[in-house]
Structures are given as C-alpha cells and as structure tokens.
Design a protein around this motif. Structure first.
Motif, mmCIF file in Angstrom:
data_model
loop_
_atom_site.group_PDB
_atom_site.id
_atom_site.type_symbol
_atom_site.label_atom_id
_atom_site.label_comp_id
_atom_site.label_asym_id
_atom_site.label_seq_id
_atom_site.Cartn_x
_atom_site.Cartn_y
_atom_site.Cartn_z
ATOM 1 N N ALA A 117 0.806 -1.227 0.000
ATOM 2 C CA ALA A 117 0.000 0.000 0.000
ATOM 3 C C ALA A 117 0.839 1.277 0.000
ATOM 4 C CB ALA A 117 -0.966 -0.003 1.187
ATOM 5 N N PRO A 118 1.940 1.373 0.766
ATOM 6 C CA PRO A 118 2.725 2.611 0.742
ATOM 7 C C PRO A 118 3.315 2.939 -0.632
ATOM 8 C CG PRO A 118 3.259 1.318 2.706
ATOM 9 C CD PRO A 118 2.415 0.449 1.830
ATOM 10 N N ALA A 119 3.377 1.946 -1.518
ATOM 11 C CA ALA A 119 3.916 2.185 -2.859
ATOM 12 C C ALA A 119 2.863 2.723 -3.824
ATOM 13 C CB ALA A 119 4.525 0.901 -3.424
ATOM 14 N N LEU A 120 1.618 2.828 -3.356
ATOM 15 C CA LEU A 120 0.548 3.344 -4.209
ATOM 16 C C LEU A 120 0.559 4.868 -4.191
ATOM 17 C CD1 LEU A 120 -2.612 1.104 -3.574
ATOM 18 C CD2 LEU A 120 -1.258 1.266 -5.660
ATOM 19 N N ASP A 121 1.321 5.438 -5.084
ATOM 20 C CA ASP A 121 1.277 6.892 -5.251
ATOM 21 C C ASP A 121 0.106 7.225 -6.172
ATOM 22 O OD1 ASP A 121 3.570 7.236 -3.670
ATOM 23 O OD2 ASP A 121 4.846 6.730 -5.378
ATOM 24 N N GLU A 122 0.162 8.340 -6.861
ATOM 25 C CA GLU A 122 -0.876 8.658 -7.834
ATOM 26 C C GLU A 122 -0.869 7.613 -8.948
ATOM 27 O OE1 GLU A 122 -3.206 11.044 -7.819
ATOM 28 O OE2 GLU A 122 -2.530 11.496 -5.792
ATOM 29 N N PRO A 123 -2.050 7.223 -9.450
ATOM 30 C CA PRO A 123 -2.083 6.232 -10.532
ATOM 31 C C PRO A 123 -1.269 6.693 -11.738
ATOM 32 C CG PRO A 123 -4.291 6.624 -9.668
ATOM 33 C CD PRO A 123 -3.398 7.667 -9.062
ATOM 34 N N ARG A 124 -0.525 5.769 -12.313
ATOM 35 C CA ARG A 124 0.227 6.071 -13.525
ATOM 36 C C ARG A 124 -0.719 6.094 -14.719
ATOM 37 N NH1 ARG A 124 4.476 1.336 -12.194
ATOM 38 N NH2 ARG A 124 2.443 0.329 -11.972
ATOM 39 N N PRO A 125 -0.364 6.780 -15.791
ATOM 40 C CA PRO A 125 -1.248 6.846 -16.966
ATOM 41 C C PRO A 125 -1.604 5.474 -17.528
ATOM 42 C CG PRO A 125 0.507 8.471 -17.145
ATOM 43 C CD PRO A 125 0.842 7.625 -15.952
ATOM 44 N N ALA A 131 -12.798 -1.047 -9.044
ATOM 45 C CA ALA A 131 -13.220 -0.724 -7.674
ATOM 46 C C ALA A 131 -12.915 -1.870 -6.707
ATOM 47 C CB ALA A 131 -14.713 -0.402 -7.665
ATOM 48 N N HIS A 132 -13.191 -3.110 -7.116
ATOM 49 C CA HIS A 132 -13.040 -4.220 -6.168
ATOM 50 C C HIS A 132 -11.589 -4.522 -5.826
ATOM 51 C CE1 HIS A 132 -12.663 -6.398 -10.037
ATOM 52 N NE2 HIS A 132 -11.978 -7.291 -9.350
ATOM 53 N N TRP A 133 -10.634 -3.921 -6.540
ATOM 54 C CA TRP A 133 -9.236 -4.102 -6.171
ATOM 55 C C TRP A 133 -8.917 -3.427 -4.847
ATOM 56 C CZ3 TRP A 133 -6.648 -2.835 -11.561
ATOM 57 C CH2 TRP A 133 -6.951 -3.869 -12.457
ATOM 58 N N PHE A 134 -9.777 -2.527 -4.389
ATOM 59 C CA PHE A 134 -9.569 -1.874 -3.093
ATOM 60 C C PHE A 134 -10.138 -2.705 -1.938
ATOM 61 C CE2 PHE A 134 -9.392 1.837 -5.947
ATOM 62 C CZ PHE A 134 -8.192 2.396 -5.527
ATOM 63 N N ALA A 135 -10.850 -3.776 -2.248
ATOM 64 C CA ALA A 135 -11.506 -4.544 -1.185
ATOM 65 C C ALA A 135 -10.499 -5.105 -0.185
ATOM 66 C CB ALA A 135 -12.343 -5.670 -1.792
ATOM 67 N N ILE A 136 -9.490 -5.799 -0.668
ATOM 68 C CA ILE A 136 -8.524 -6.421 0.245
ATOM 69 C C ILE A 136 -7.770 -5.382 1.070
ATOM 70 C CG2 ILE A 136 -6.393 -7.789 0.359
ATOM 71 C CD1 ILE A 136 -7.521 -9.541 -1.844
ATOM 72 N N PRO A 137 -7.227 -4.301 0.462
ATOM 73 C CA PRO A 137 -6.536 -3.299 1.288
ATOM 74 C C PRO A 137 -7.422 -2.638 2.343
ATOM 75 C CG PRO A 137 -5.980 -3.014 -1.027
ATOM 76 C CD PRO A 137 -7.093 -4.005 -0.977
#
Length: 218
Positions: A117-125, A131-137
């Motif tokens: 999770a700490p490596a998730l900066d702003e989404p790259r182009p 949406a469901h990819w956020f379920a586990i985090p």
C-alpha cells in the motif's frame, strides 16, 4: 530410435516441471512453487470475489494474454487451488472458483496489500483501476465498522464486504441488497486508508468519506 523419439517429449516435460520448482525443502519455497508465477496471485484476488467465467477473468486482468491466463488456470487446477464447474441452465457456462486451499490465500493477499500500500502513489497513466481491487486493502478498516455487510461506492464502481462467523471475510463486485452500511468515498481516500495515513473515522470527519445506513422498508 522410435522408442527414443517417443520418450523425448516426456523427458522435456519432466525437465520443464523441475525448472518450475525451487527444489528446496522449505515451506516458503513450496508455497512459491504453487503461487509464485506471474499472475497467479492476481487470479486468486479475482476469484476471492466469487466464481468467474474465463472471459470475466480476462476482462479484469488487463495485460494478461489469453494463452497465459489459460496456462495459469490449468496450473492452478493442478495445484488444487482452483476448480472448474459447469453452471446449470439457463447460464450454461463454465466458471472457475477457488478451492478451500485457494481461499486460504486471503491472509497472504491481505499481508501483501498492507506491505504494498505505501507504494501506491498517484495512478500512472498506464494503470488500470477496478473498484473491487480496493476490497482487500480496506478489509481491516471496514471490519472496524462492526457491520456484517458493507457496501463501498467509488467513482470506479462498487463492491461489498461480508463478515461471517469465525472471522471469515468475503467480498464481491457490485452492490449488496442486504448492506447494513454504505460507504461512499474515492480512490485517493482508499489509498490513504490502506496505507495507514488515515483512519476511517478521520476520513468521515473530514468529509472524505460518507457513511450511510440504508433505509429499510417497514
């Protein structure tokens, strides 16, 4: 000569199988023998949300080729992580679903998500988003609500999380008609929650998230 020719494919297959193993008497190495290949754990992520058709899996795994996906699913069947079954009419389609051993990988994915999770900066182009990819985090934050079913709505779509007995947690795509709590937020807030930069209470107090209790018909 004919006998040698017949045996050659088997020898090549045996060599390929050996190359796919670390050949180490170590529990971590054995686990990586089964799930360490590229895409395997992401297929598990998708199937933790429930049985999926091959076409649906391919649609939600941007970047995977059809040959690669088919090969990984076959390997996962062989490792008894996944089974394939035929849906009854009128669906009349085959779906893949996790075995009990496959579902037992949820804590592994939770730990990986917390670590990543700490490596998730702003989404790259080039980044795809579902949406469901956020379920586990978000599982830990959502469990703190104390609700059996939580529905989460983002600009990218909706998913829901169910908490059962014995600490069992499952999630799925789309809304949940029996949701006890509905959470509306955005991907940036999800990223902050997953990375521990923000608590759910802080997100609600600051207006970055809204909690709603569905109105029940009397």
């Amino acid at each position: 000569m004919s006998r040698l020719r017949r045996m050659a494919p088997q020898s090549r297959q045996a060599r390929q199988s050996r190359r796919r193993s670390y050949d180490q008497y170590c529990a971590a190495a054995r686990a990586l023998d089964a799930v360490g290949d590229r895409w395997t754990l992401l297929i598990v992520r998708e199937l933790l949300a429930g049985p999926r058709r091959y076409t649906d899996l391919h649609a939600d795994l941007p970047g995977v080729s059809t040959d690669m996906l088919a090969g990984r699913l076959k390997d996962m069947e062989g490792a008894e992580l996944v089974t394939r079954r035929r849906m009854p009419p009128p669906v009349s389609a085959s779906v893949y679903e996790l075995t009990e051993r496959g579902r037992a990988l949820l804590p592994v994915l939770r730990a990986l998500a917390a670590w990543g999770a700490p490596a998730l900066d702003e989404p790259r182009p080039t980044d795809a988003v579902r949406a469901h990819w956020f379920a586990i985090p978000l599982l830990s934050a959502l469990e703190g609500l104390g609700a059996r079913v939580v529905q989460v709505t983002l600009d990218e779509g909706e998913f829901h999380v169910r908490s059962g007995g014995g600490g069992q947690v499952t999630y799925g795509e789309g809304p949940a008609a029996d949701a006890e709590v509905r959470l509306r937020t955005d991907a940036a807030t999800c990223r902050a929650l997953a990375g521990g930069e923000l608590t759910l209470t802080e997100a609600v107090d600051s207006g970055r998230a809204v909690l709603e209790e569905p109105v029940r018909a009397s």
